[in-house]
Every structure is written in C-alpha cells, then in structure tokens.
Design a protein around this motif. Structure first.
Motif, PDB file in Angstrom:
ATOM      1  N   VAL A 107    -136.806  -0.397  44.181  1.00  0.00           N
ATOM      2  CA  VAL A 107    -137.778  -0.697  43.111  1.00  0.00           C
ATOM      3  C   VAL A 107    -137.790  -2.185  42.764  1.00  0.00           C
ATOM      4  O   VAL A 107    -136.860  -2.926  43.085  1.00  0.00           O
ATOM      5  CB  VAL A 107    -137.442   0.078  41.804  1.00  0.00           C
ATOM      6  N   SER A 119    -140.143  -1.056  37.362  1.00  0.00           N
ATOM      7  CA  SER A 119    -139.664   0.328  37.256  1.00  0.00           C
ATOM      8  C   SER A 119    -138.487   0.391  36.308  1.00  0.00           C
ATOM      9  O   SER A 119    -137.842  -0.614  36.026  1.00  0.00           O
ATOM     10  CB  SER A 119    -139.223   0.828  38.634  1.00  0.00           C
ATOM     11  N   HIS A 125    -147.188   2.359  42.628  1.00  0.00           N
ATOM     12  CA  HIS A 125    -146.873   2.354  41.193  1.00  0.00           C
ATOM     13  C   HIS A 125    -145.364   2.312  40.940  1.00  0.00           C
ATOM     14  O   HIS A 125    -144.561   2.489  41.850  1.00  0.00           O
ATOM     15  CB  HIS A 125    -147.495   3.574  40.514  1.00  0.00           C
ATOM     16  N   SER A 126    -145.020   2.115  39.668  1.00  0.00           N
ATOM     17  CA  SER A 126    -143.611   2.071  39.257  1.00  0.00           C
ATOM     18  C   SER A 126    -143.083   3.479  39.040  1.00  0.00           C
ATOM     19  O   SER A 126    -143.852   4.437  39.001  1.00  0.00           O
ATOM     20  CB  SER A 126    -143.485   1.332  37.934  1.00  0.00           C
ATOM     21  N   ILE A 127    -141.772   3.561  38.846  1.00  0.00           N
ATOM     22  CA  ILE A 127    -141.182   4.846  38.475  1.00  0.00           C
ATOM     23  C   ILE A 127    -140.533   4.711  37.100  1.00  0.00           C
ATOM     24  O   ILE A 127    -139.862   3.712  36.818  1.00  0.00           O
ATOM     25  CB  ILE A 127    -140.173   5.351  39.542  1.00  0.00           C
ATOM     26  N   PHE A 143    -140.895   2.103  45.381  1.00  0.00           N
ATOM     27  CA  PHE A 143    -141.900   2.045  44.305  1.00  0.00           C
ATOM     28  C   PHE A 143    -142.334   0.588  44.109  1.00  0.00           C
ATOM     29  O   PHE A 143    -141.699  -0.324  44.636  1.00  0.00           O
ATOM     30  CB  PHE A 143    -141.319   2.607  42.999  1.00  0.00           C
ATOM     31  N   ASP A 144    -143.400   0.391  43.365  1.00  0.00           N
ATOM     32  CA  ASP A 144    -143.952  -0.948  43.053  1.00  0.00           C
ATOM     33  C   ASP A 144    -144.314  -1.724  44.333  1.00  0.00           C
ATOM     34  O   ASP A 144    -144.087  -2.935  44.415  1.00  0.00           O
ATOM     35  CB  ASP A 144    -142.945  -1.813  42.259  1.00  0.00           C
ATOM     36  N   PHE A 150    -144.877   3.935  47.378  1.00  0.00           N
ATOM     37  CA  PHE A 150    -145.763   4.156  46.231  1.00  0.00           C
ATOM     38  C   PHE A 150    -146.141   2.805  45.635  1.00  0.00           C
ATOM     39  O   PHE A 150    -145.270   1.959  45.423  1.00  0.00           O
ATOM     40  CB  PHE A 150    -145.059   4.981  45.148  1.00  0.00           C
ATOM     41  N   LEU A 191    -142.949  13.490  40.437  1.00  0.00           N
ATOM     42  CA  LEU A 191    -142.310  13.292  41.739  1.00  0.00           C
ATOM     43  C   LEU A 191    -142.286  14.609  42.504  1.00  0.00           C
ATOM     44  O   LEU A 191    -141.949  15.652  41.922  1.00  0.00           O
ATOM     45  CB  LEU A 191    -140.866  12.798  41.528  1.00  0.00           C
ATOM     46  N   THR A 204    -142.934   9.634  35.443  1.00  0.00           N
ATOM     47  CA  THR A 204    -143.551   9.673  36.781  1.00  0.00           C
ATOM     48  C   THR A 204    -143.389  11.050  37.416  1.00  0.00           C
ATOM     49  O   THR A 204    -142.292  11.606  37.438  1.00  0.00           O
ATOM     50  CB  THR A 204    -142.893   8.604  37.694  1.00  0.00           C
ATOM     51  N   THR A 219    -140.001  13.386  47.868  1.00  0.00           N
ATOM     52  CA  THR A 219    -139.553  12.120  47.267  1.00  0.00           C
ATOM     53  C   THR A 219    -138.176  12.294  46.625  1.00  0.00           C
ATOM     54  O   THR A 219    -137.282  11.451  46.800  1.00  0.00           O
ATOM     55  CB  THR A 219    -140.582  11.666  46.194  1.00  0.00           C
TER      56      THR A 219
END
Ligand code: NAI
Length: 334
Positions: free
Chosen positions: A51, A55, A31-33, A6-7, A29, A39, A37, A43
């Motif tokens: 991360v 996140s 974006h952050s988690i 993520f991020d 991804f 999913l 979020t 995933t």
C-alpha cells in the motif's frame, strides 16, 4: 505467493507487471484500503499486501487477512500501519527508505521560498488584476537560522540545501550524526527563524510542537512541515498564528489529512468527519482560509525520480519477501 496492491496508478501496474520477473500472483486495485473497503475471498487470501500512505492498515483491516505474512509499504513513513498488531501476528513490514530524499528536501525549499517571497500571492494577484506592490515584500534566507527537527535522510538533505543558501543551521534529533550542529530542543525553538520538521511520527513526536513549544519560539518564526501532520498540535498552531508567534506555516501534511482531502467542497461536512478528527478538521478548515498558511495535499514526494525509485524498491522488497531472511534490507524492526 499472492500479492495484493492498493493505491496503484496505471504506470505503477505497468512497471510491476514488467519488472517482477519471478513467480508471484498479483492483484491490483487503484483505490486505497481501509476498514470500509469491500474485499473478496481471493484478495483476503493473499500473503503480501502492498500500500501507499493513503491506505490505512489498522488492526481491523489486518485481521481480515488470515494468510498475511508481509506488508510492503510504498512509503518511508509507517504511521498508517498498526505495527504492534503486525508484530503480534509475525507479519514482516518493509518500507521504502531513501526513495526521494532530495525530492522532499527540495520541496521544503519550494514551500519556504513561496512563503519568503510571497510567490503564490503575487501570482494570484496578477491573474485577478489586483496587483498591490505593498503586499510583496519578502525576506532573504541568507544568514537566517533554520532549525531542523530530525536529521535523517531527508533532514540531512534539507541541511545540504540550507547551507547553499548560506543559512545558519541548528538541529535537534534523538540520535545524533557526526558533523551536525545539534542544540537542545528548547534552544532550537528559541533561536530558529524557520523550523523544518523532518522526524517521523511516533509516540514521542506526536504533538511535539504543542502550546508549550510554540510559546518558546522566536516571534515571527516560519514553520515548514513535510513530515506528518500529527507532529504539530494543529489547534496550538492556529493559536500561535493568531497570536503572531508564527508568521507563516507551510504544510504538506495535516492531522487527519485523509478526511480533509475527501472534502471536495472545502467546507465542513459532518458526514465526512470521524469523531476523533472533529477538532482537527474544524481547525484545518480555519487554517485553509488563512492568508499566512499554505497547505498542499501530501505531494512532497511526488517527482518522476521518486516514483520510479519507489517501484524499484518495491520490486526488491517483493523479492526479499519471497526469499525471506530475518536480516532483509528495508525490514522495519518491530
Ligand atoms: P529517517 O528515518 O531517515 O530520519 C528520521 C530522523 O528523525 C532520524 O534521524 C531519527 O533519529 C529522528 N527522530 C526519530 N524520533 C525522534 C524524536 N523523538 N525526536 C527527534 N528526532 C527524532 O526518515 P526520513 O526518510 O528522513 O523521513 C522523515 C519523515 O518524513 C518520514 O518519517 C515521513 O513521515 C516523512 N515523509 C514525508 C513525505 C511527504 O511526501 N511529505 C515523503 C517521505 C517521508
């Protein structure tokens, strides 16, 4: 094994695609988690999660990943991970120490010099054609006393730079290193002209700078925080600024900073405020509008060199996860 990142910025994806020369399924991804979020099954089936600090790996997030064995943080700090849940579930957590020790230490001085020489004020004034020579008198760092809280990798680099400015350095740490001038916490508060926070956020450092601490400080002290916002009780800082105990605060990190950064219009939006962050957010909004406060959005780490180091360490940590041994480098002991 399958790793989900993520991020991820485009250059990071490119680097990881190129340098992970071992078998590993990768899902990226940008974006952050966090707990909101969405999913998909693919995933959720991963064994490795990677991360950045944006996140939040709370229990609520982590318990969704039934096969999770490794968390690979692309950061030094790990206060955004529920480590007790990770321990309970035998999930091994890696961090990325030393990726930017100099980057962050140099940023401490970038903030400090901006404050001590009023560079941002002067620059804004010249752009707005409101130059007023009475406003720009600063202070020298030469011979000033800097109190460094936390003499780890970053703190030691802050000290190295402080000595080049001929500053007197005093330090406080729970664990002492050879060759540093340690004093008690109270003495550091009492004698410092400048305080730089360089310790991690943990149960002992949460609100380390509270009302009691501010009341012991030298009048006019400058506070620099590049560690974690929660080391300072933001409300007490606000009070100390109002009472002129603190003359200036420069912070790259803030309590509940994720909420603050989501707030694009820089005004209080009740929909963006998590219940526990309400007071902090309200105070942060006040601080943002004070002339003797400088806040940046958690960018002390952000240099070309540090970004590359993070990726190098991440590849090492991915390798260590695949061929896992209990003494692996960068493993956080839970
Ligand atoms: P480090 O682990 O090398 O050093 C931390 C030092 O703090 C250690 O010497 C440790 O003994 C000390 N410490 C721990 N608990 C303490 C306590 N209760 N009282 C006093 N000292 C205590 O960590 P490093 O690499 O120097 O990073 C420090 C912090 O900087 C990180 O935990 C992170 O929160 C923050 N950071 C901020 C970044 C930014 O972009 N703003 C980037 C990277 C790190």
């Amino acid at each position: 094994m399958k790793a989900v990142f993520f991020d991820i910025k485009p250059f990071e994806k490119e680097y990881l695609e190129k340098h992970c020369d071992f078998e590993l399924e990768k899902i990226f991804f940008p974006h952050s988690i966090n707990s909101d979020t969405k999913l998909d099954e693919k995933t959720l089936g991963c064994e490795i999660l990677s991360v950045f600090i944006t996140s939040s790996l709370s229990k609520k997030v982590l318990e969704k990943f039934k096969n999770l064995k490794f968390i690979i943080l692309r950061s030094v700090g790990f206060s955004h991970v529920d480590l007790s849940y990770a321990k309970e579930k035998n999930i091994n957590v890696f961090n990325a120490p030393h990726y930017g020790d100099s980057s962050i230490a140099e940023y401490v001085f970038a903030l400090l010099l901006n404050v001590s020489r009023k560079i941002i004020t002067a620059s804004d004034d010249i752009k707005n054609q409101t130059i007023d020579d009475n406003k720009y008198q600063g202070i020298e760092l030469y011979n000033k006393t800097i109190g460094v809280i936390g003499t780890g990798a970053i703190g030691k680099n802050v000290i190295r730079i402080a000595k080049a400015f001929n500053m007197n350095v005093i330090c406080f740490d729970k664990f002492k290193s050879e060759g540093y001038n340690y004093v008690s916490f109270d003495d550091l508060l009492k004698n410092s002209d400048i305080i730089s926070i360089n310790c991690p956020l943990n149960a002992e450092t949460l609100h380390l700078l509270n009302e009691n601490a501010f009341n012991k400080m030298k009048k006019g002290v400058i506070i620099i925080n590049t560690a974690r916002g929660e080391v300072i009780d933001t409300y007490c800082l606000y009070k100390a600024l109002c009472e002129k105990i603190v003359s200036f605060a420069a912070m790259d990190v803030m309590e509940c900073e994720d909420v603050l950064y989501e707030n694009k219009e820089n005004k209080i939006d009740i929909n963006l405020i998590k219940e526990k962050c309400f007071k902090n957010h309200y105070v942060a909004y006040k601080l943002l509008n004070m002339k003797n406060v400088l806040i940046t959005p958690h960018i002390a780490y952000n240099t070309k060199e540090a970004a590359t180091n993070i990726l190098k360490i991440t590849v090492e940590n991915l390798k260590s996860s695949i061929k896992f041994t209990s003494g692996a480098k960068n493993l956080i002991l839970l």
